[in-house]
Design a protein around this motif. Structure first.
Motif, short mmCIF file in Angstrom:
data_model
loop_
_atom_site.label_atom_id
_atom_site.label_comp_id
_atom_site.label_asym_id
_atom_site.label_seq_id
_atom_site.Cartn_x
_atom_site.Cartn_y
_atom_site.Cartn_z
N ALA A 137 -4.71 3.99 11.62
CA ALA A 137 -3.32 4.32 11.29
C ALA A 137 -3.26 4.77 9.85
O ALA A 137 -4.23 4.67 9.09
N GLU A 138 -2.09 5.28 9.48
CA GLU A 138 -1.83 5.68 8.09
C GLU A 138 -0.44 5.17 7.73
O GLU A 138 0.50 5.35 8.50
N THR A 139 -0.32 4.49 6.58
CA THR A 139 0.97 3.94 6.19
C THR A 139 1.97 5.05 5.93
O THR A 139 1.62 6.15 5.50
N GLY A 140 3.23 4.77 6.23
CA GLY A 140 4.29 5.75 6.04
C GLY A 140 5.65 5.08 6.11
O GLY A 140 5.76 3.85 6.15
N VAL A 188 5.55 -3.09 6.32
CA VAL A 188 4.65 -1.97 6.05
C VAL A 188 4.57 -1.23 7.38
O VAL A 188 4.14 -1.79 8.39
N CYS A 189 5.00 0.03 7.39
CA CYS A 189 5.03 0.81 8.63
C CYS A 189 3.92 1.85 8.61
O CYS A 189 3.36 2.15 7.55
N TRP A 190 3.58 2.39 9.77
CA TRP A 190 2.46 3.31 9.88
C TRP A 190 2.69 4.27 11.02
O TRP A 190 3.55 4.06 11.87
N SER A 191 1.88 5.30 11.04
CA SER A 191 1.79 6.18 12.21
C SER A 191 0.34 6.16 12.66
O SER A 191 -0.56 6.03 11.85
N PHE A 192 0.14 6.24 13.97
CA PHE A 192 -1.21 6.21 14.51
C PHE A 192 -1.89 7.54 14.27
O PHE A 192 -1.27 8.58 14.37
N GLU A 193 -3.17 7.49 13.95
CA GLU A 193 -3.94 8.72 13.74
C GLU A 193 -4.47 9.24 15.06
O GLU A 193 -4.66 8.50 15.99
N PRO A 196 0.84 -1.20 0.00
CA PRO A 196 0.00 0.00 0.00
C PRO A 196 0.87 1.25 0.00
O PRO A 196 1.88 1.31 0.70
N PRO A 197 0.50 2.26 -0.78
CA PRO A 197 1.32 3.48 -0.83
C PRO A 197 1.24 4.27 0.48
O PRO A 197 0.29 4.13 1.25
N PHE A 198 2.27 5.08 0.75
CA PHE A 198 2.27 5.94 1.92
C PHE A 198 1.00 6.79 1.92
O PHE A 198 0.56 7.25 0.88
N GLY A 199 0.42 6.97 3.09
CA GLY A 199 -0.78 7.77 3.21
C GLY A 199 -2.06 6.96 3.14
O GLY A 199 -3.15 7.52 3.22
N THR A 200 -1.96 5.63 2.99
CA THR A 200 -3.14 4.77 2.95
C THR A 200 -3.70 4.61 4.35
O THR A 200 -2.99 4.25 5.29
N SER A 201 -4.99 4.89 4.52
CA SER A 201 -5.65 4.70 5.82
C SER A 201 -5.82 3.22 6.09
O SER A 201 -6.07 2.43 5.18
N ALA A 202 -5.68 2.85 7.36
CA ALA A 202 -5.79 1.44 7.74
C ALA A 202 -6.33 1.33 9.15
O ALA A 202 -6.25 2.26 9.95
N GLU A 203 -6.89 0.17 9.44
CA GLU A 203 -7.22 -0.19 10.82
C GLU A 203 -6.30 -1.33 11.18
O GLU A 203 -6.24 -2.33 10.46
#
Length: 95
Positions: free
Chosen positions: A75-78, A90-95, A46-53
């Protein structure tokens, strides 16, 4: 749905703690109805900025022994920012 026993667990053969392959597939001992499965994306990252649960049973911060508690969050991928190898995670930051 309730509690359904697990018949088998298939762990990624490339699994290396904190490095790669941190995924497993659980096969339930009996069929479950009323819950549609979500297909696993095997075609692209998934590209950076993809919303995820994200959902899991891992340890919380602070060293508490609480691995049996279900947690979920948005979260959002980044980028991985050095915490993990972005080629295998696949890394993310929490929203």
């Amino acid at each position: 749905v309730g509690i359904v026993p697990v018949a088998s667990i298939d762990v990624d053969p490339t699994y290396d703690f904190g490095t790669r392959g941190d995924v497993a597939v659980l096969t339930l001992s009996t069929p479950v109805t009323g819950v549609s499965p979500t297909p696993i994306n095997t075609s692209l990252r998934p590209p950076f900025g993809t919303s995820a649960e994200i959902v899991g049973f891992g340890l919380s911060r602070g060293g508490a022994n609480d691995t049996g508690m279900l947690r979920r969050g948005l979260a959002e991928t980044g980028g991985c920012g050095g915490a993990a190898d972005g080629d295998y995670h696949v890394c993310w930051s929490f929203e």
